[in-house]
Design an enzyme around this catalytic site. Sequence first.
Site, mmCIF file in Angstrom:
data_model
loop_
_atom_site.group_PDB
_atom_site.id
_atom_site.type_symbol
_atom_site.label_atom_id
_atom_site.label_comp_id
_atom_site.label_asym_id
_atom_site.label_seq_id
_atom_site.Cartn_x
_atom_site.Cartn_y
_atom_site.Cartn_z
ATOM 1 N N HIS A 57 18.763 38.719 34.439
ATOM 2 C CA HIS A 57 19.719 38.606 35.540
ATOM 3 C C HIS A 57 19.236 39.352 36.773
ATOM 4 O O HIS A 57 19.789 39.204 37.850
ATOM 5 C CB HIS A 57 21.088 39.139 35.117
ATOM 6 C CG HIS A 57 21.657 38.360 33.986
ATOM 7 N ND1 HIS A 57 21.362 38.657 32.680
ATOM 8 C CD2 HIS A 57 22.464 37.274 33.969
ATOM 9 C CE1 HIS A 57 21.965 37.781 31.897
ATOM 10 N NE2 HIS A 57 22.637 36.934 32.652
ATOM 11 N N ARG B 138 31.757 30.847 39.269
ATOM 12 C CA ARG B 138 30.872 30.016 38.458
ATOM 13 C C ARG B 138 31.640 29.136 37.482
ATOM 14 O O ARG B 138 32.540 29.602 36.798
ATOM 15 C CB ARG B 138 29.910 30.882 37.654
ATOM 16 C CG ARG B 138 28.979 31.720 38.483
ATOM 17 C CD ARG B 138 28.039 30.830 39.293
ATOM 18 N NE ARG B 138 26.969 31.634 39.865
ATOM 19 C CZ ARG B 138 25.764 31.777 39.294
ATOM 20 N NH1 ARG B 138 25.480 31.173 38.162
ATOM 21 N NH2 ARG B 138 24.848 32.536 39.865
ATOM 22 N N GLU C 79 11.833 23.651 30.084
ATOM 23 C CA GLU C 79 13.185 23.057 30.163
ATOM 24 C C GLU C 79 13.542 22.498 31.544
ATOM 25 O O GLU C 79 14.717 22.450 31.917
ATOM 26 C CB GLU C 79 14.263 24.075 29.705
ATOM 27 C CG GLU C 79 14.027 24.581 28.283
ATOM 28 C CD GLU C 79 15.076 25.588 27.789
ATOM 29 O OE1 GLU C 79 16.229 25.548 28.264
ATOM 30 O OE2 GLU C 79 14.723 26.404 26.905
ATOM 31 N N CYS D 197 22.116 35.927 22.634
ATOM 32 C CA CYS D 197 22.363 36.851 23.741
ATOM 33 C C CYS D 197 23.870 37.078 23.853
ATOM 34 O O CYS D 197 24.619 36.715 22.961
ATOM 35 C CB CYS D 197 21.765 36.319 25.026
ATOM 36 S SG CYS D 197 22.174 34.625 25.396
ATOM 37 N N ASP E 237 18.338 27.686 19.738
ATOM 38 C CA ASP E 237 19.115 28.738 20.407
ATOM 39 C C ASP E 237 20.555 28.756 19.933
ATOM 40 O O ASP E 237 21.192 27.710 19.844
ATOM 41 C CB ASP E 237 19.135 28.485 21.921
ATOM 42 C CG ASP E 237 17.761 28.642 22.534
ATOM 43 O OD1 ASP E 237 17.001 29.505 22.074
ATOM 44 O OD2 ASP E 237 17.468 27.893 23.489
ATOM 45 N N ARG F 287 36.333 22.217 43.548
ATOM 46 C CA ARG F 287 35.859 23.604 43.479
ATOM 47 C C ARG F 287 35.943 24.311 44.834
ATOM 48 O O ARG F 287 35.045 25.050 45.243
ATOM 49 C CB ARG F 287 34.429 23.643 42.920
ATOM 50 C CG ARG F 287 34.370 23.354 41.423
ATOM 51 C CD ARG F 287 32.966 23.423 40.884
ATOM 52 N NE ARG F 287 32.136 22.313 41.371
ATOM 53 C CZ ARG F 287 30.809 22.293 41.353
ATOM 54 N NH1 ARG F 287 30.148 23.320 40.877
ATOM 55 N NH2 ARG F 287 30.155 21.247 41.798
ATOM 56 N N GLU F 288 37.058 24.075 45.553
ATOM 57 C CA GLU F 288 37.215 24.644 46.889
ATOM 58 C C GLU F 288 37.127 26.174 46.896
ATOM 59 O O GLU F 288 36.535 26.765 47.799
ATOM 60 C CB GLU F 288 38.568 24.224 47.492
ATOM 61 C CG GLU F 288 38.683 22.754 47.876
ATOM 62 C CD GLU F 288 39.023 21.845 46.687
ATOM 63 O OE1 GLU F 288 39.012 22.311 45.519
ATOM 64 O OE2 GLU F 288 39.288 20.659 46.933
ATOM 65 N N LEU F 289 37.738 26.812 45.876
ATOM 66 C CA LEU F 289 37.715 28.282 45.862
ATOM 67 C C LEU F 289 36.289 28.798 45.695
ATOM 68 O O LEU F 289 35.888 29.786 46.305
ATOM 69 C CB LEU F 289 38.627 28.814 44.747
ATOM 70 C CG LEU F 289 38.668 30.341 44.589
ATOM 71 C CD1 LEU F 289 39.086 31.030 45.885
ATOM 72 C CD2 LEU F 289 39.604 30.751 43.448
ATOM 73 N N LYS F 290 35.515 28.102 44.870
ATOM 74 C CA LYS F 290 34.105 28.488 44.682
ATOM 75 C C LYS F 290 33.377 28.513 46.024
ATOM 76 O O LYS F 290 32.719 29.486 46.378
ATOM 77 C CB LYS F 290 33.426 27.483 43.744
ATOM 78 C CG LYS F 290 31.931 27.650 43.623
ATOM 79 C CD LYS F 290 31.323 26.455 42.866
ATOM 80 C CE LYS F 290 29.804 26.547 42.809
ATOM 81 N NZ LYS F 290 29.327 27.617 41.917
HETATM 82 N N1 GLN Z 1 16.443 28.385 25.770
HETATM 83 C C1 GLN Z 1 17.497 28.673 26.698
HETATM 84 C C2 GLN Z 1 16.886 29.157 28.006
HETATM 85 O O1 GLN Z 1 15.841 29.764 27.938
HETATM 86 C C3 GLN Z 1 18.456 29.714 26.178
HETATM 87 C C4 GLN Z 1 19.553 30.022 27.140
HETATM 88 C C5 GLN Z 1 20.654 30.923 26.631
HETATM 89 O O2 GLN Z 1 20.515 31.638 25.686
HETATM 90 N N2 GLN Z 1 21.786 30.930 27.263
HETATM 91 O O3 GLN Z 1 17.443 28.962 29.054
HETATM 92 ZN ZN ZN Z 2 20.187 33.768 26.114
#
Ligand code: GLN
Ligand code: ZN
Length: 732
Positions: free
Chosen positions: A666, A481, A450, A612, A565, A18-21
């Site tokens: 984000h 990424r 998590e 999402c 999910d 991953r040098e470019l990263k």
């Molecule tokens: N349960 C996951 C989280 O909260 C859902 C992540 C996702 O939708 N990409 O990270």
């Molecule tokens: Zn999500």
Amino acid sequence: MVNVSARLIGFPRIGPARELKWALERAWSGRMSVSEFNARVTELRQAHLDEQRELIGSAVDDYFLYDQVLETAMQLGLVPRELRGALADDPFGVLTILARGSSEREAWEMTKWFDTNYHYVVPEVVGAPERLVPLPWRTPLGGPDTAWAILGPFSFVKLSKLGTETEPRALAGATGRALWGFVREQLDRDPAFRLQVDEPCLGMALSADDAQLLDAAYADAKDLGLVEPALVTVQFGRPSSETVAALGRRGLAVQVPLERVDELSADGAWATQPEHVVSVMDGRSVWSDDFGVARERIEAIADDGMPLRLVPSTSFLFLPHTVEGEDLPPGFAFAREKAAALASWAAALAGGGSVDAPHPPAADWPEVGEIRPRVGREDRRAAQSDLDLPLFPTTSTGSLPQTSEVRQLRVRLTRGEIDRPAYEHEVDRMITEAVAWQEAAGIDVLVHGEFERTDMVEYFAEKLDGFHTTRSGWVLSYGSRCTRPPILAAPPVAAEPMTVREWRVAQAAAGRPVKGMLTGPVTIVNWSFRPPGVPDDRLFWAVAQPIAAEVGALVDAGARIVQVDEPAVRERWPLPTVDAEERRQVYARGVRAALNHVFHQPAAVQMHTHMCYGDFGDIVPLWADAGVDVASIEFSRSKDESYIHQFYELFDDGHLQIGPGVFDVHSPHSPGTETMASRLAHFSGFMDATDLWVNPDCGLKTRTWPEVERQLTDMVEAAREIRSAATAVRAE
Ligand code: GLN
Ligand code: ZN
């Protein structure tokens, strides 16, 4: 066979380590100066080309730093007016602003590249290009064995967002003229210049307008004077015979799938080609390809004296670098191995040497099962009423900050510096603290956070037999990424429950319900490498088995709320090609059956999902049999509420309860209570008070604790406000 050769049409630019990263991230953070960065890029680009030449004797120069679509726009000078001045002096600065935003302006949007997990930057085009000027890191390097890659004018127009003043056909014409003009100039400088034009959009079904767009884009492409015809790649879907012939007559060679050679020969498109470029290998599969099958077909092609070039179906951008150093059974091949194999195929066809690659044993993938309706929505509501949730219940999506402490802990476990009990002890402490914080903050439905998961798919793949995971199998997702997709090799089986331990720890520390938290089968399949030739429906169904069993294990342990999910349900929805309909039916059948299997739980268990990445489009109806009670759906980022309406009205036995995300995860900032409350007020305009949940857009794992504390506290406050407003109305 005469005149057979092998070529690549793209190679992973991120680099073996991953040098470019690392270079990009150092440059962005200021840890690397501009001149150091430029020197490093020159060196990495050279290594990228040399590696391909060593593997296959030629190279494609696709060394874009961030994204091909973005960098094509920049080379055409199509950047916002206020950045035009800087384009010549500080092109990397302009790239950074367009890709990542600055304090003055938002970044251009990013969206999925066809049905992959790569994302491209969507140019916002105003005006028309006059000429094409290569970016410094894209200046053709020359050499007879190197093709210079650029996004073609047709796809450029199709993939960009055009300002209201911009007429697509005029833009296609101007873009084509800029490109073909550049090619002619370049040929004056280097008569051996070779060109690859990437036109992925030509593989989709084209409308009459599209056909005119294509004509405009290629009107000036005749008689370019290249020593070798320009190669037009079509890496997704398949070009029609008309497209192949239209470009062939102008002297361009179009990539076509091996299976279509007969058809193209019959209808005359084949004969228009100045040379034949045939995809013979799956560029997105990590299974080694079958030379025997390809050989038979290739040898059946009638020799018309034209050169025959064998290429993979796509760039190897979607594969990790090499299987070397991985603990994988024989028969798997990543970019390096596939490139070497392709070279050996051409050699074998030309009469030298043989090819024998081992193949992993093929697994048996059971047929999809029946759909069984879940108990009706009203009965489920009644059975779940003892959960005793307030109106507008608050919750979060699942993950809480993955601090460096958590990541360090995992590193120490992998290195053997701590043992599993010590690791679990620390994870449990984090869970307990997170639960206590959520309760104190007044959140109604809690999550464990998590902390034990690196990634929502990899975590399950590691625990399931049937998947292989890798150490360094990184694939570019966007910019710098990468993700490490697991390999789905056989119907997966869980040896023991995968999530119950952490759920128990959290629930034991809580006085309110904690959600069980899992990744759904469709998302797991879509973010994994899949076995060749197995239809979507069987894959979804196979993965639904252990996931449904896991939901069962959580329910047996006492979980009353379980969230599954599915952020990637749409990712592999078959692209709009001519044969889309049939493939979409298989996909739809698989999604419906798999979701139904997982969500088919006792009435008293409240089943949640999360979605999402916007653009659910055609897939909303695929949820119709799922039996889902509550869905959290991204909203604050995409600001698109059409899906929320569609999901809300989807079921004929009552409404789905929905939590439209009230803040964008984000962003490090909270939009504030007032904005969140007004979003909720907006949704309560068309949703019943008993249907509206309050939650963020997605998981909070990339945030810090202080950010999350602010955001969630504001969110709880917003819920309180709308609750008291609603109670006041009811009392009236
Ligand atoms: N349960 C996951 C989280 O909260 C859902 C992540 C996702 O939708 N990409 O990270
Ligand atoms: Zn999500």
